[in-house]
Design a protein around this motif. Structure first.
Motif, PDB file in Angstrom:
ATOM      1  N   SER A 245       0.931  -1.193  -0.004  1.00 39.81           N
ATOM      2  CA  SER A 245      -0.052  -0.053   0.055  1.00 39.81           C
ATOM      3  C   SER A 245       0.878   1.240  -0.020  1.00 39.81           C
ATOM      4  CB  SER A 245      -0.835   0.048   1.127  1.00 39.81           C
ATOM      5  OG  SER A 245      -0.321   0.152   2.364  1.00 39.81           O
TER       6      SER A 245
ATOM      7  N   SER B  99       3.243   3.863  -1.651  1.00 36.49           N
ATOM      8  CA  SER B  99       3.511   4.279  -2.817  1.00 36.49           C
ATOM      9  C   SER B  99       5.298   4.396  -2.880  1.00 36.49           C
ATOM     10  CB  SER B  99       2.845   5.480  -3.431  1.00 36.49           C
ATOM     11  OG  SER B  99       2.036   6.090  -2.213  1.00 36.49           O
TER      12      SER B  99
ATOM     13  N   LYS C  41      10.275   8.295  -8.861  1.00 34.76           N
ATOM     14  CA  LYS C  41       9.737   7.922  -7.720  1.00 34.76           C
ATOM     15  C   LYS C  41       9.669   6.350  -7.811  1.00 34.76           C
ATOM     16  CE  LYS C  41       6.511  11.523  -6.431  1.00 34.76           C
ATOM     17  NZ  LYS C  41       7.425  12.296  -5.574  1.00 34.76           N
TER      18      LYS C  41
ATOM     19  N   LYS D  74      11.069   1.749  -3.080  1.00 31.90           N
ATOM     20  CA  LYS D  74       9.978   0.897  -2.346  1.00 31.90           C
ATOM     21  C   LYS D  74      10.730   0.350  -1.099  1.00 31.90           C
ATOM     22  CE  LYS D  74       7.953  -0.868  -6.385  1.00 31.90           C
ATOM     23  NZ  LYS D  74       7.581  -2.201  -7.052  1.00 31.90           N
TER      24      LYS D  74
ATOM     25  N   GLU E  94       4.164   7.706   5.102  1.00 35.99           N
ATOM     26  CA  GLU E  94       2.772   8.546   4.933  1.00 35.99           C
ATOM     27  C   GLU E  94       2.238   8.857   6.201  1.00 35.99           C
ATOM     28  OE1 GLU E  94       0.896   5.696   2.379  1.00 35.99           O
ATOM     29  OE2 GLU E  94       2.273   6.004   0.813  1.00 35.99           O
TER      30      GLU E  94
END
Ligand SMILES: Cc1cc2nc3c(=O)[nH]c(=O)nc-3n(C[C@H](O)[C@H](O)[C@H](O)COP(=O)(O)OP(=O)(O)OC[C@H]3O[C@@H](n4cnc5c(N)ncnc54)[C@H](O)[C@@H]3O)c2cc1C
Ligand code: FES
Ligand code: FES
Lengths: 725, 286, 149
Positions: A79, A81, A91, A94, A229
């Motif tokens: 989930s 990004s 971008k 990960k 996040e």
């Protein structure tokens, strides 16, 4: 040697560092030593292939093994990004990758009660990959034989750079002498003795606490928050009591280290330590970006430089950011030898190797090897003393820097003349070494100059200013809180001296506190890019001056002022990183039996602006030479078809005590009143760029042939020697 | 998890009986300087370690009329300090000085070094020049084997299960007057890329006898017999010219183990230059 | 016996001395660097002689006298070395320093009355990597400490 102004109380002397005794006695706590109640240990499951698709991972069985607490795979973090680690880079980063892009890329992690269990299960877990075709050279990346990241179909690691001033093509036609060469540099590793590690405690959902190897706390805090996040304020980054150095390696976080460790801690609601093995610390973190550099330099009949061209290709590995590296190269290349007609182009690509990253003198080290080797070649061909040539053709005060500002202070001439004097450099024609070559030995001398910037302004769009909170405590001591990391470079001691000198009190009265993002002022770049003395130093100086003012009316009684506090600030002008320059000279002996190079004598003349802490300054320069000599002669992380072949202390060779030359440091103090406190500049990084070319030039002098590829190993030398016979 | 154990026997007899009890999973540990890193790296996975360091009689360096006998637990540092070795086996003393750093020399043993059979060992070439033999004991009895036969390849020897090496024996009458040892390593304290031991006798400026051995990036350390036999009888000052004239040293070419950037070409050139230079040093008494 | 105190430990049979010193006995001054004998961060003295504790099996050391950096409180020679390191600014990140101090301590012990030259000193330090200092300040400081002895 160095001037100590008569009034200075501490400046330019050697101050014992306040963290020194604890380190010498083995009492300082490093990350490796840190333990916490209820802490669990994590180890990363890594790809054994340069490029592959993760097919299956038997989480279920691994979880049954006694001592195993948790196992995670890309599935659990899908989930999040992907983010970009550096401004302007794609971008692609990960936390865990189901399509690993280099040998060692993270595909999962095991958390267990002990590190041994976690490591063993991570190594032995039942796992299935489908090996994918990989891309192992710059050329194949450019040909797009394989598209590495879906989101960057052209394999480009950031925008292509192409800038020009004047008209290179036409100017070249006017040139009497044209020199052209292609230079190659290797993957160099920081190889810190303490392996990288990280501890995260996210047992309380509203607060994530992180201890890690780092160059800047706030940069880490913000990247980590972005990646996870969450709000930056909910992340508290703290430096451990002592750090086994970083050399810039941890200028950005590593996705499979801090973010991964944080997630693991959240999942099990306990503190987690993710400790890399010494091998992982080498081949799964980052390395210096390898480069291919093509240079053309044209001169008129009076040996003035008329035209310059540089074409750079950079290998960013799986997730590097060659674009920024190229910008750094451009910054030095375009101004060290001013010329009206120049063109610079750089392309950076992804390949399936260890990611490129930051490490002492990003970009600068690569471009200087090329640039300063070529200048030496030019001098040889046109028969001019390389020292004279540099005095005549290199940048001077008032010359323009690439960001548009002008050079204010530039001790190059003094570095060259004083360095040459210390070394005994005579003009190249009349140069005769004191004694003749002993049989079986080739001797040579060489020199090079090197510049770097202190601070990042104009290079990267990041906030560059610094703040410092200072408070007078009950006992009359003054506490300065700064957002800088002490990674061994001596930042704390330097700041102590600056404050003590200004206020005119004992250094023992000064306490520099850098205890973590929750208690010190925001400072985005921390101790990156040799900016501590210049920028953080100015903020501390500002605070110290304010305190001095407070004191002025009080006849020097600090206790009376207990509780008073001030905020020191410094915001460098736009686009104003400080240029720092040095001139290096060395003598080598080459053993004809083996092609082995022994650097016998080394003189480094560095313009440091102003010496703050003498021993700290010397230590940074001597240490920088160690990294530079390794870059020149032996340090290289080698790959065979995408597999690292020497990722350990036995195979990756850094120089030992007996391999090091006698070093003489000449400190030049061409102080910049608008630079750091007392005119100081920077010292850690700017030493690095001149070293490899100085050695390469000495080797060329000894062998009579030039080497265009680093490191200059005995095998490369021997090949030339064999063909000569 | 498999059970593992360190056993600390006090006598050789105990060592042998432990070997019998433990079977194939047992390894002898002497100084541990090679074995422990191998275990840490997962390259060796023994079940039992039979530690020799409590066997007092294995520590001695003994001189008889014709031999010097170096016990299994004698460390490289002890060899460096032994006046018998310094005076009677200078070539071994020279080579021992080049082994790693004091940290390793203080614990690493000569016998362990031989049993480990690293082609880059510094000691093995010197021992080859001394025609040394290794003395092995098992429950079935004793045997002594020349090192040249004992070592068969990289890290491999003819030691049998249940056998322990108790000493290395060097013949004193094999020691020549002139000796030299040289090593090429990538950095200080490293294992050699190329090593060379030379021991010579000359009479009236003519080479009377010569022993040359080399180690490094080879399948194993070897004697360079093809050069040895051709330089006997030559005047000393012609040796270098002779070596320069040899296109290829067959014995070396046959055992070179190239590795990555250490190509065949590099290694042949380095070995031939190294032999020449070591011979020169030996002749000039360096 | 570690630093004069004997410690009964139950450890895994093949644990290295380094592991036991750190994890079972809490002597964290002895550092873990490479774990395979190449960096010297783990240097301790065994019966006065320098050793890489990552290359020794703990259970084979039970009757030896082991000294770690923590023995500095009772060892004026170690203190002298540390003082010189501090004066000379030889300590940067400091990770290599306990090991290097112990190597120099071992050298002083081993040399007795013999003079310690720079060449000998560097030869001893070749078992210890320092990535920060280029060894220059370490050599200066150590030589001063050796002369004093
Ligand atoms: C960092 C480092 C650098 C080094 N550099 C060098 C160098 O420059 N030159 C060099 O020559 N060497 C070098 N070495 C190797 C070192 O010299 C050897 O490790 C040492 O001599 C081997 O002896 P040991 O007693 O430690 O053997 P151990 O490690 O105890 O054993 C090695 C092997 O031999 C077997 N063995 C040992 N003793 C016996 C016995 N009595 N009977 C049967 N089998 C036995 C063991 O089972 C094991 O397989 C280096 C080692 C390290 C760690
Ligand atoms: S940790 Fe023991 S030598 Fe590196
Ligand atoms: S001080 Fe950092 S490794 Fe030596």
């Amino acid at each position: 040697m160095n001037k100590i102004s008569s009034e200075a109380r501490f400046l330019g002397r050697s101050l014992e560092r306040s963290d020194g005794r604890a380190k010498a006695e083995g009492k300082a706590e490093y990350l490796r030593d840190m333990l916490m109640p209820e802490m669990a240990f994590a180890a990363v499951i890594r790809s054994p292939y340069p490029r592959a698709k993760l097919k299956k991972i038997n989480k279920h069985d691994a979880l049954q093994i006694s001592g195993v607490i948790d196992v995670i795979t890309p599935q659990e973090v899908k989930s999040f990004s992907p983010v970009s680690i550096f401004p302007n880079s794609p971008k692609i980063q990960k936390i865990l990758n189901d399509t690993p892009q280099f040998v060692g890329d993270a595909v999962g992690a095991v958390v267990a009660e002990t590190f041994e269990i976690a490591r063993r299960v991570a190594d032995e877990i039942e796992i299935e990959f489908e090996e994918l075709p990989s891309c192992l050279s710059i050329d194949s990346a450019l040909n797009k034989e394989v598209v590495i990241h879906e989101s960057t179909s052209d394999n480009l690691a950031g925008p292509v750079i192409s800038t020009k001033s004047g008209d290179f093509e036409s100017a070249l036609k006017e040139c009497t002498y044209i020199f052209e060469g292609e230079y190659t540099t290797q993957r160099q590793c920081a190889q810190t003795i303490e392996a990288m590690a990280c501890i995260c405690d996210w047992s309380n959902e509203s607060e994530l606490r992180v201890w890690t190897h780092l160059d800047s706390m706030f940069h880490f805090r913000d990247s980590l928050a972005e990646m996870l996040e969450i709000e930056p304020d909910s992340v508290i980054v703290e430096p451990p009591e002592a750090l086994g150095a970083t050399f810039g390696l941890k200028n950005s976080l590593i996705a499979s280290l801090e973010p991964l460790c944080a997630i693991l801690s959240r999942r099990i609601a306990k503190p987690v330590k993710l400790q890399l093995t010494p091998e992982e610390s080498i081949f799964t973190t980052v390395s210096r970006h390898p480069a291919k550099i093509r240079l053309i330099t044209g001169l008129d009949e009076n040996y003035n430089i008329l035209a310059r061209n540089a074409e750079v290709l950079l290998d960013s590995g799986a997730y590097g950011w060659g674009y920024v590296v190229a910008l750094s190269m451009l910054g030095k290349w375009s101004c060290l030898y001013p010329c009206a007609n120049q063109e610079f182009a750089a392309t950076s690509v992804y390949t399936n190797h260890i990611p490129g990253g930051a490490y002492r003198a990003v970009g600068t080290a690569q471009i200087h090897f090329a640039m300063e080797s070529q200048i030496d070649e030019i001098c040889n061909e046109i028969d001019i003393d390389p020292l004279e040539f540099r005095l005549k053709n290199s940048a001077k005060v008032g010359d323009e820097l690439p960001m548009g500002t002008k050079i204010r202070s530039w001790g190059l001439e003094e570095c060259l003349t004083k360095g040459a004097e210390a070394f005994g450099w005579k003009s190249k024609n009349s140069r005769i070494l004191e004694s003749v070559n002993p049989p079986g030995v080739l001797r040579g001398v060489g020199m090079a100059i090197g510049m770097h910037h202190a601070g990042l302004t104009g290079l990267i769009p990041t906030p560059e200013g610094s703040k410092c909170y200072a408070e007078i405590l009950e006992d009359g001591k003054i506490e300065f809180r700064v957002g800088v990391v002490e990674k061994g470079q001596g930042a704390i001691t330097t700041l102590e001296i600056i404050a003590a000198e200004i206020i005119d009190i004992d250094t023992g009265q000064i306490k520099i506190l850098n205890s973590g993002t929750s208690s010190v002022p925001f400072d985005f770049s921390g101790a990156e890019a040799s900016r501590t003395t210049y920028i953080v130093g100015r903020a501390v100086a500002d605070a110290a001056q304010q305190i001095k003012k407070l004191l002025d009316g009080k006849e020097g009684k600090l206790v009376d002022l207990a509780g008073s506090s001030v905020v020191g600030e410094f915001e460098p002008l736009d686009n104003d990183p400080l240029p720092v320059i040095g001139a290096h000279f060395c003598e080598v002996e080459i053993d004809e039996i083996s092609g082995m190079v022994y650097v016998k004598r080394y003189v480094a003349a560095q313009d440091v602006g102003r010496v703050i802490n003498l021993s700290g300054c010397m230590g940074q320069i001597e240490g920088g030479i160690h990294h530079g000599l390794g870059y020149a002669l032996c340090e290289e992380l080698l790959y065979d078809s995408g597999f690292p072949i020497n990722p350990n202390f036995m195979g990756y060779k850094v120089l030992m005590a007996s391999d090091m030359p006698e070093i003489e440091v000449v400190l030049i103090e061409d102080s910049d009143p608008d630079g750091g406190p007392f005119g100081a500049k920077g010292v850690g990084t700017p030493v690095m760029p001149a070293v490899a070319p100085a050695v390469a030039n000495a080797i060329a002098d000894a062998v009579g042939e030039r080497f265009f590829e680093l490191p200059i190993t005995p095998y490369k030398i021997m090949n030339v020697l064999i063909n000569k016979n | 998890m498999k059970q593992s154990k360190v056993l600390n026997p006090k006598t050789l007899a105990e060592v042998l009986s432990l070997f019998e009890q433990c079977g194939d999973g047992a390894r002898v540990i002497a100084g541990g300087q090679s074995l422990v890193p191998m275990i840490s790296l997962g390259l060796s996975e023994p079940d039992f370690l039979i530690n020799l360091s409590s066997c007092d009689d294995l520590f001695v360096i003994k001189k008889t009329r014709k031999t010097i006998n170096i016990g299994a637990m004698a460390s490289v540092s002890e060899i460096l300090n032994s006046s018998q070795v310094i005076n009677l086996l200078p070539i071994l003393n020279f080579a021992a000085k080049k082994v790693a750093t004091p940290h390793v020399r203080n614990f690493g043993t000569l016998v362990g070094n031989v049993c480990h059979a690293d082609p880059s060992s510094d000691l093995i070439p010197a021992l080859l020049c001394l025609d040394a033999q290794i003395d092995l004991v098992s429950k079935d009895g004793k045997r002594s084997v020349l090192l040249s036969e004992f070592i068969t390849g990289p890290y491999s020897t003819t030691i049998r299960g249940g056998e322990v090496a108790v000493s290395v024996t060097c013949q004193l009458d094999k020691q020549s007057k002139l000796a030299s040892y040289k090593k090429v390593a990538r950095r200080a304290g490293d294992l050699g890329i190329a090593t060379c031991a030379v021991s010579l006798d000359s009479h009236k400026d003519c080479i009377e006898s010569a022993k040359i051995s080399v180690g490094g990036y080879l399948r194993k350390a070897i004697r360079v017999l093809d050069i040895e036999k051709n330089i006997v009888g030559l005047p000393a000052h012609e040796i270098c010219t002779f070596i320069d004239g040899v296109e290829k040293i067959e014995s070396i070419e046959n055992s070179i183990l190239p590795d990555g950037s250490l190509t065949n070409n590099y290694l042949s050139a380095t070995f031939s230059r190294l032999i020449r230079s070591t011979l020169k040093d030996a002749l000039s008494g360096k | 016996m570690v630093n004069g105190v004997s410690h009964p430990v139950v450890c895994k049979p093949f644990d290295t001395l380094l592991t036991v010193l750190r994890e079972d006995l809490g002597y964290f001054g002895t550092k873990f660097g490479c774990g395979i004998g190449y960096c010297g961060a783990c240097t301790v003295l065994i019966d006065g002689k320098s050793a890489h504790s990552c290359c020794l099996i703990a259970t084979t050391m039970s009757d030896r006298k082991i000294s770690t950096i923590e023995s500095c409180d009772d060892d004026p020679v170690i203190q002298k070395i540390q003082d010189q390191f501090l004066k000379e600014g030889a300590i940067q990140c400091g990770y290599c320093i306990p090991g290097i101090v112990m190597t120099v301590r071992g050298l002083i012990e081993e040399s007795g009355q013999r003079v310690i030259t720079e060449e000998i000193l560097r030869g001893h330090l070749d078992g210890n990597i320092c990535r920060c200092s280029g060894y220059a300040s370490i050599v200066r400081a150590s030589l001063k400490a050796c002369v004093d002895e």
